[in-house]
Design a protein around this motif. Sequence first.
Motif, PDB file in Angstrom:
ATOM      1  N   ALA A 833       3.096  14.234 -32.519  1.00 56.26           N
ATOM      2  CA  ALA A 833       2.108  14.163 -31.442  1.00 56.26           C
ATOM      3  C   ALA A 833       0.987  13.182 -31.740  1.00 56.26           C
ATOM      4  CB  ALA A 833       1.535  15.557 -31.191  1.00 56.26           C
ATOM      5  N   LEU A 834       0.626  13.037 -32.995  1.00 56.14           N
ATOM      6  CA  LEU A 834      -0.438  12.109 -33.373  1.00 56.14           C
ATOM      7  C   LEU A 834      -0.089  10.664 -33.016  1.00 56.14           C
ATOM      8  CD1 LEU A 834      -1.297  13.734 -36.805  1.00 56.14           C
ATOM      9  CD2 LEU A 834      -2.910  13.462 -34.903  1.00 56.14           C
ATOM     10  N   SER A 835       1.205  10.386 -32.862  1.00 53.75           N
ATOM     11  CA  SER A 835       1.629   9.027 -32.496  1.00 53.75           C
ATOM     12  C   SER A 835       1.534   8.778 -30.999  1.00 53.75           C
ATOM     13  CB  SER A 835       3.084   8.794 -32.948  1.00 53.75           C
ATOM     14  OG  SER A 835       3.989   9.536 -32.145  1.00 53.75           O
ATOM     15  N   ASN A 844      -3.448   2.401 -35.520  1.00 60.04           N
ATOM     16  CA  ASN A 844      -3.548   1.589 -36.736  1.00 60.04           C
ATOM     17  C   ASN A 844      -4.002   2.427 -37.933  1.00 60.04           C
ATOM     18  OD1 ASN A 844      -2.677  -1.095 -36.627  1.00 60.04           O
ATOM     19  ND2 ASN A 844      -4.386  -1.667 -35.302  1.00 60.04           N
ATOM     20  N   ARG A 845      -4.942   3.318 -37.691  1.00 59.65           N
ATOM     21  CA  ARG A 845      -5.388   4.193 -38.770  1.00 59.65           C
ATOM     22  C   ARG A 845      -4.226   5.080 -39.245  1.00 59.65           C
ATOM     23  NH1 ARG A 845     -10.364   8.309 -37.792  1.00 59.65           N
ATOM     24  NH2 ARG A 845      -8.772   9.544 -36.696  1.00 59.65           N
ATOM     25  N   TYR A 846      -3.452   5.572 -38.297  1.00 62.29           N
ATOM     26  CA  TYR A 846      -2.306   6.430 -38.609  1.00 62.29           C
ATOM     27  C   TYR A 846      -1.267   5.664 -39.430  1.00 62.29           C
ATOM     28  CZ  TYR A 846       0.835  10.417 -37.584  1.00 62.29           C
ATOM     29  OH  TYR A 846       1.659  11.521 -37.668  1.00 62.29           O
ATOM     30  N   LEU A 847      -1.051   4.406 -39.072  1.00 64.58           N
ATOM     31  CA  LEU A 847      -0.127   3.576 -39.850  1.00 64.58           C
ATOM     32  C   LEU A 847      -0.604   3.423 -41.290  1.00 64.58           C
ATOM     33  CD1 LEU A 847       0.698   0.836 -37.195  1.00 64.58           C
ATOM     34  CD2 LEU A 847       2.394   2.305 -38.316  1.00 64.58           C
ATOM     35  N   GLN A 848      -1.887   3.212 -41.459  1.00 72.38           N
ATOM     36  CA  GLN A 848      -2.427   3.080 -42.819  1.00 72.38           C
ATOM     37  C   GLN A 848      -2.243   4.368 -43.617  1.00 72.38           C
ATOM     38  OE1 GLN A 848      -3.455   0.251 -44.299  1.00 72.38           O
ATOM     39  NE2 GLN A 848      -2.844  -0.738 -42.372  1.00 72.38           N
ATOM     40  N   TYR A 849      -2.312   5.504 -42.941  1.00 69.91           N
ATOM     41  CA  TYR A 849      -2.084   6.779 -43.620  1.00 69.91           C
ATOM     42  C   TYR A 849      -0.677   6.854 -44.215  1.00 69.91           C
ATOM     43  CZ  TYR A 849      -6.331   8.824 -41.486  1.00 69.91           C
ATOM     44  OH  TYR A 849      -7.615   9.109 -41.110  1.00 69.91           O
ATOM     45  N   CYS A 850       0.258   6.119 -43.604  1.00 75.24           N
ATOM     46  CA  CYS A 850       1.644   6.145 -44.086  1.00 75.24           C
ATOM     47  C   CYS A 850       1.791   5.526 -45.474  1.00 75.24           C
ATOM     48  CB  CYS A 850       2.565   5.419 -43.106  1.00 75.24           C
ATOM     49  SG  CYS A 850       2.725   6.244 -41.511  1.00 75.24           S
ATOM     50  N   LYS A 855      -1.802  11.677 -47.682  1.00 72.67           N
ATOM     51  CA  LYS A 855      -1.989  11.931 -46.252  1.00 72.67           C
ATOM     52  C   LYS A 855      -0.647  12.167 -45.556  1.00 72.67           C
ATOM     53  CE  LYS A 855      -6.419   9.578 -45.459  1.00 72.67           C
ATOM     54  NZ  LYS A 855      -6.820   9.204 -46.824  1.00 72.67           N
ATOM     55  N   ILE A 856       0.303  11.273 -45.766  1.00 69.60           N
ATOM     56  CA  ILE A 856       1.645  11.419 -45.202  1.00 69.60           C
ATOM     57  C   ILE A 856       2.637  11.426 -46.364  1.00 69.60           C
ATOM     58  CG2 ILE A 856       3.411  10.419 -43.695  1.00 69.60           C
ATOM     59  CD1 ILE A 856       1.044  11.336 -42.116  1.00 69.60           C
ATOM     60  N   ARG A 857       3.373  12.505 -46.507  1.00 69.03           N
ATOM     61  CA  ARG A 857       4.331  12.589 -47.609  1.00 69.03           C
ATOM     62  C   ARG A 857       5.344  11.448 -47.530  1.00 69.03           C
ATOM     63  NH1 ARG A 857       4.664  17.346 -50.510  1.00 69.03           N
ATOM     64  NH2 ARG A 857       3.376  19.075 -49.753  1.00 69.03           N
ATOM     65  N   LYS A 858       5.811  11.025 -48.688  1.00 70.74           N
ATOM     66  CA  LYS A 858       6.781   9.928 -48.708  1.00 70.74           C
ATOM     67  C   LYS A 858       8.007  10.239 -47.857  1.00 70.74           C
ATOM     68  CE  LYS A 858       5.656   7.495 -52.989  1.00 70.74           C
ATOM     69  NZ  LYS A 858       6.191   6.918 -54.234  1.00 70.74           N
ATOM     70  N   GLN A 859       8.431  11.495 -47.874  1.00 69.92           N
ATOM     71  CA  GLN A 859       9.615  11.855 -47.093  1.00 69.92           C
ATOM     72  C   GLN A 859       9.395  11.653 -45.591  1.00 69.92           C
ATOM     73  OE1 GLN A 859      10.390  16.055 -47.650  1.00 69.92           O
ATOM     74  NE2 GLN A 859       8.821  16.646 -46.192  1.00 69.92           N
ATOM     75  N   ASP A 860       8.131  11.640 -45.159  1.00 70.88           N
ATOM     76  CA  ASP A 860       7.802  11.555 -43.733  1.00 70.88           C
ATOM     77  C   ASP A 860       7.315  10.184 -43.292  1.00 70.88           C
ATOM     78  OD1 ASP A 860       8.378  14.296 -43.369  1.00 70.88           O
ATOM     79  OD2 ASP A 860       6.376  14.846 -44.081  1.00 70.88           O
TER      80      ASP A 860
END
Length: 971
Positions: A833-835, A844-850, A855-860
């Motif tokens: 949903a955040l996307s 863009n902030r969400y992409l940086q979290y990746c 913040k975002i697990r490697k698996q995700d």
Amino acid sequence: MGKGFYISKAVAVTCVVVAIAAVATIIALSVVYAQEKSKNEAISPPTTSPDTTTITPTTPSTPKEPWQRYRLPDSLAPVSYNVTLWPRLKTNADGLYIFSGHSTVVFTCVKETDLILIHSNRLNLTAFEGYHAKLKGLDGATAPSLKNTWLEVPTQYLVIQLSGPLQAGSKYELFTEFVGELADDLGGFYRSEYFEDGVKKVVATTQMQPTDARKAFPCFDEPAMKAVFHMTLIHPQETVALSNAMNYGKFLSQYPVNITMDGQKLIQTRFEPTEIMSTYLLAFVVCDFAYIGTKPGAEVLIRIWARRKAIEEGQGNYALEKTGPILSFFENYYNSSYPLTKSDQIALPDFSAGAMENWGLITYRETALLYNPDVSSNGDKEWVATVISHELAHMWFGNLVTMKWWNDLWLNEGFATYVSYLGANYAEPTWKMKDLIVLNEIVGVMAVDALASSHPLSSKEEDIQMPEHISELFDSITYSKGAAVLRMLSEFITETVFSKGLSTYLEEFKYKNTVYTDLWKHLQMAVDKAGIKLPSSVEVIMNRWILQMGFPVVTIDTKTGKITQKHFLLDPDSVVDRPSEFNYEWFVPITWIKTGVERQQYWLVDKEATNNDMMLNANDWLVANVDMRGFYRVNYDAGNWERLLAKLSSQHKDIPVINRAQIIDDAFNLARAEMVNTTLALRTTKFLNKEVEYMPWQTARNNLDYYFLMFDRSEVYGPMQAYIKRQVSPLFNYFKDLTLNWTKIPESHTDQYNQVNAISLACSTGVKGCRDLTTGWFREWMKNSTNNKISPNLKSTVYCSAIAAGGVEEWDFAWSMYKNATIASEAEKLMHALSCTKQPWLLNRYLQYCLDPEKIRKQDATITIIYIASNPIGQPLAWDFIRANWNHIFNDYGGGSFSFGGIINGVTKRFSTEFDYKQLLQFKEDNAGQLGSATTALEQALERTKANMNWVAMNKKQVLEWFTSETSSPV
């Protein structure tokens, strides 16, 4: 292995990257090895003058040396391993998590040789008197002395040259001692981290498939190199150790035992020997988990393991409830008892695949095993049931009997995917799982297999050599097309005969390895015994489907009875450069129904034939490929298409529900292939304003999504939205009434899915009252974050709709809920949903979290980037992001991982211009040699972009005119 919707699987990186990373790891570990050596003494025999120098000879001048090849020679065969490992769940003085251990492998010399090659990757091996191993003969055999040893990094071998030959027929024992990093790379022996009550906890766990057992200990790491494994784990007092077999504590009082090593009080857990099995099925876990299980005395001990809080909350109850019945189903289906005494299933916070079928210790993502009825949706529940069923199917098909080499991976995974629906159907008989396989597997993979860059199910053994070649096979062709053609086979020989053939196959080859032709032979025996008449042998028929890529489109002329077949390509201008010995012809089992006539069958064995039974009178209609049991598309003469459209408009229920979905899917894909007019495809959606069934609606939505991808930034978008709004409004009102103004949950499993479609499409197209409904629910939750009253089934679409309509306040609230979520399925919904936001800076902030695993697990990370790219606003941002960060993503997140190509597919699916195509070409050039398992995906993206360019140029005008005309005319 259970697919993660083709999201990610185990890590296996390219040769160059492996070389660089492995050398770096060895250097880093050599620094700490001296500190750890004394700690190893309790699990390692004393050695003379231990040495830690890595001995590497001059690179051989010829590339034909055995250690430069990726396949093991056939001179040695392992018999058993005795492995002891000690994972450290806390960092050492250098900030590294490590494990240490030793392994003894007993092997038989099959052919005389003076060379031992055994896989070893990223392990720092102790040197004994200058050599990396010790060798001794058994049963009176004399072992030659070691002449030279080194690590051949590109091919991941420990190479041992001997002063004399090993004798054929003799047994030997090879001892190695090593230190490795317990990294967070999701492959081999790795660590997973989570927080419980504010305390960080570390799990040591494994993912060996396909080629990562060699990261845990030196081994003959090929599926045909089966052996018995004796495992011992040393671990902290507050933890439990699990492996494939039971620990001896159940039978002998001396295990587990308390020991002291380097001043630490530890536990040593020893396990019973495993059955003879492949290295990729080995598993072991050290954790502070809890479990629920079957009562003492059960014939098979079943335990569900997870974080303590998850077990306390009852999240494992559904898995425990369904595992026993599904196991019993497969015992009856295979006519074979479950081969082991226990079935442990464990949910891991960090896991790259959906699940992994390790024999006796199945590992899962939390979303694939845990279910909370108060929070999880019916889709979450279905996923748990089907993944458990998939993995349990492997206990026989894959584990008991195993493919000889990875080129036949399709047989393992395609089979497990197909029968997972049978097992889930048994566990949940009201769900219509046997129908849902069409939507979940078959429809989607046909779009992939219709590309010129597709590949056959079965590859040549010599074409699959390097780890990244193997990883590329874990794709939708292997899983979903494999399932589709086996389902088709089961249909035309009958399910009863199919299962009888499986039973004799499993009995003959248990604990052994096979090739796909072995299965054909046993199915043929069952066919012959049943007296079933086929146009040719099972092998001849099925080889057409597995040895050549693609599938046919069958064209039926109901005026003349003429039937033809040809290779179906989504882009008619694409060039197929993969030759086929069968000239892209298939044995096609055509089933059909027509006005007043029940189902009939006909075999099309040539490019064309005539069947007078398919000739129609002027007012009759015919539908072929009943329930989409065959893996082919169907086209008709213009007259039959018109009669089908008329029937859908007047009495759509006269056509079976799966075939209503099939008519839509075939028409849209035939239109893209320029075999029918695009407006014909669009007309197949006109009856939807009277349709309430899930499968036709979902199929239409899937196909119209392509139109949104191509046109959501053009003038077509407005009229298209208006048309969808008009079609979905009755469905929205239907579910509003059915649920008593959204206060009840529909009883039917598929109605629950279609309610989501109704709300999602209604909100996205502006149906009155929808947006207020979803934003209102979300606002109520924001006011009281501890009391989420949104129906679990509706959460995904409500969250997405509200965040799309809102701004930073809604986004930040959802982010905080995501970070605090204790239920994985809830976190996954929020992650998606955040996307959905329309704010570029938030995306863009969400992409940086990746890029930040905190913040975002490697698996995700991969799927999060794909989610963002699915948003029209996020797509160019995601494309810029992966280009700018490709080196980091590739190296840190596993460029060889099973679905790394998913990033390429997800980010480029909107590409439809010459500019897009040139950017893709530039990306390919810029990252040559650093594409790993995304190599094929990039070629498919280039092909797809070309096809999209051509399609848009040809169809934009008429699509705009059709939508405009439909929305301007009265209902």
